[in-house]
Design a protein around this motif. Structure first.
Motif, PDB file in Angstrom:
ATOM      1  N   SER A  73     -12.363   8.612   9.107  1.00  0.00           N
ATOM      2  CA  SER A  73     -11.189   7.510   8.681  1.00  0.00           C
ATOM      3  C   SER A  73     -11.332   7.367   7.044  1.00  0.00           C
ATOM      4  CB  SER A  73     -12.123   6.049   9.146  1.00  0.00           C
ATOM      5  OG  SER A  73     -11.023   4.907   8.982  1.00  0.00           O
ATOM      6  N   TRP A 101      -6.326  -8.601   9.231  1.00  0.00           N
ATOM      7  CA  TRP A 101      -5.111  -7.813   8.967  1.00  0.00           C
ATOM      8  C   TRP A 101      -4.171  -7.276  10.053  1.00  0.00           C
ATOM      9  CZ3 TRP A 101      -4.639  -6.661   3.709  1.00  0.00           C
ATOM     10  CH2 TRP A 101      -5.840  -6.751   2.771  1.00  0.00           C
ATOM     11  N   TYR A 130     -14.037  -1.892   4.496  1.00  0.00           N
ATOM     12  CA  TYR A 130     -13.278  -1.785   5.708  1.00  0.00           C
ATOM     13  C   TYR A 130     -13.146  -0.304   5.811  1.00  0.00           C
ATOM     14  CZ  TYR A 130     -11.483  -6.540   4.246  1.00  0.00           C
ATOM     15  OH  TYR A 130     -11.085  -7.548   3.950  1.00  0.00           O
ATOM     16  N   GLN A 139      -9.773   2.172   7.793  1.00  0.00           N
ATOM     17  CA  GLN A 139      -8.411   2.081   8.168  1.00  0.00           C
ATOM     18  C   GLN A 139      -8.065   3.183   8.726  1.00  0.00           C
ATOM     19  OE1 GLN A 139      -5.490   2.261   4.775  1.00  0.00           O
ATOM     20  NE2 GLN A 139      -4.198   0.511   5.677  1.00  0.00           N
ATOM     21  N   GLY A 160      -4.609  -2.064  11.575  1.00  0.00           N
ATOM     22  CA  GLY A 160      -4.919  -2.826  10.491  1.00  0.00           C
ATOM     23  C   GLY A 160      -6.205  -2.327   9.933  1.00  0.00           C
ATOM     24  N   LEU A 161      -6.386  -2.855   8.642  1.00  0.00           N
ATOM     25  CA  LEU A 161      -7.974  -2.844   8.132  1.00  0.00           C
ATOM     26  C   LEU A 161      -9.046  -3.336   8.871  1.00  0.00           C
ATOM     27  CD1 LEU A 161      -6.808  -3.382   4.178  1.00  0.00           C
ATOM     28  CD2 LEU A 161      -7.893  -1.278   5.169  1.00  0.00           C
ATOM     29  N   GLN A 163       0.857  -1.118  -0.078  1.00  0.00           N
ATOM     30  CA  GLN A 163       0.091  -0.017  -0.156  1.00  0.00           C
ATOM     31  C   GLN A 163       1.035   1.307  -0.168  1.00  0.00           C
ATOM     32  OE1 GLN A 163      -2.607   0.458   3.314  1.00  0.00           O
ATOM     33  NE2 GLN A 163      -4.244   1.829   2.249  1.00  0.00           N
TER      34      GLN A 163
END
Lengths: 109, 114
Positions: B87, A99, B35, B37, B42-43, A37
């Protein structure tokens, strides 16, 4: 609980090799993904491991040890464009992706 | 072939306002995901959909609602926005879980709630 650990930040030199580690504890395991990313952009897929061993794809390789709950991403011949965050994600028994927070890789000339 | 697209790209809301984020994919994927982030985290999965007309909660569903009326679209709604919902929101899509079912992400929506 489910947990993915990876270093917050790493620094490496252009042209060198860097290894980014990921350890995980999840309820079940159905594969491990690595994503890249760049700042301000969306994650993009790099690799997928479901069996133990090394998967090589050009300058990038990913390794998995299921018995140790461990993976690493190996980046060779580093280029400035490799400066990005690298996200480790594990698929649990319900095929949900868990994640990690990501490792920010800084490449210096 | 646009992949996954999201609208809007940026939005500023006042506390208590509502809005809908739109996600569209043209890859004929069964699964779609929302999602969020946040820095240093983390996601986190908000909701996902395994097929048209079905949705399931993820890790952080409170304060959000979703709908998947068409296979290619997945909407995320905020009924009464709160500053904690500031976010970056990512939509993703994938084939059904099985072998290497990578998720394809949209460009993200940067939401600020004041």
């Amino acid at each position: 609980g489910q947990n993915i650990d990876q270093p917050t930040e790493m620094t490496a030199t252009e042209g060198a090799i860097v290894q980014i580690n990921c350890t995980y504890q999840t309820s079940g395991f159905n594969g491990l993904f690595w994503y890249q990313q760049h700042a301000g952009e969306a994650p993009t897929f790099l690799s997928y491991n479901v069996l133990d061993g090394l998967e090589e794809k050009g300058r990038f390789s990913s390794f998995l040890s299921r018995s140790k709950g461990y993976s690493y991403l190996l980046l060779k011949e580093l280029q400035m464009k490799d400066s990005a965050s690298y996200l480790c994600a594990v698929t649990d028994s319900n095929y949900q992706l868990i994640w990690g927070a990501g490792t920010k890789l800084i490449i210096k000339p | 072939n646009a992949g996954v697209t999201q609208t809007p790209k940026f939005r500023v809301l006042k506390t208590g306002q509502s809005m809908t984020l739109l996600c569209a994919q043209d890859m004929n994927h069964e699964y779609m995901y929302w999602y969020r982030q946040d820095p240093g985290m983390g996601l986190r999965l908000i909701y996902y959909s395994a097929s048209e007309g079905t949705t399931d909660k993820g890790e952080v569903p409170n304060g959000y609602n979703v709908s998947r009326l068409k296979k290619q679209n997945f909407l995320l709604g905020l009924e009464s926005a709160a500053p904690s919902q500031t976010s970056v929101y990512f939509c993703a899509s994938s084939e059904a879980p099985g072998s290497s079912y990578e998720q394809y992400f949209g460009p993200g929506t940067r939401l600020t709630v004041t």
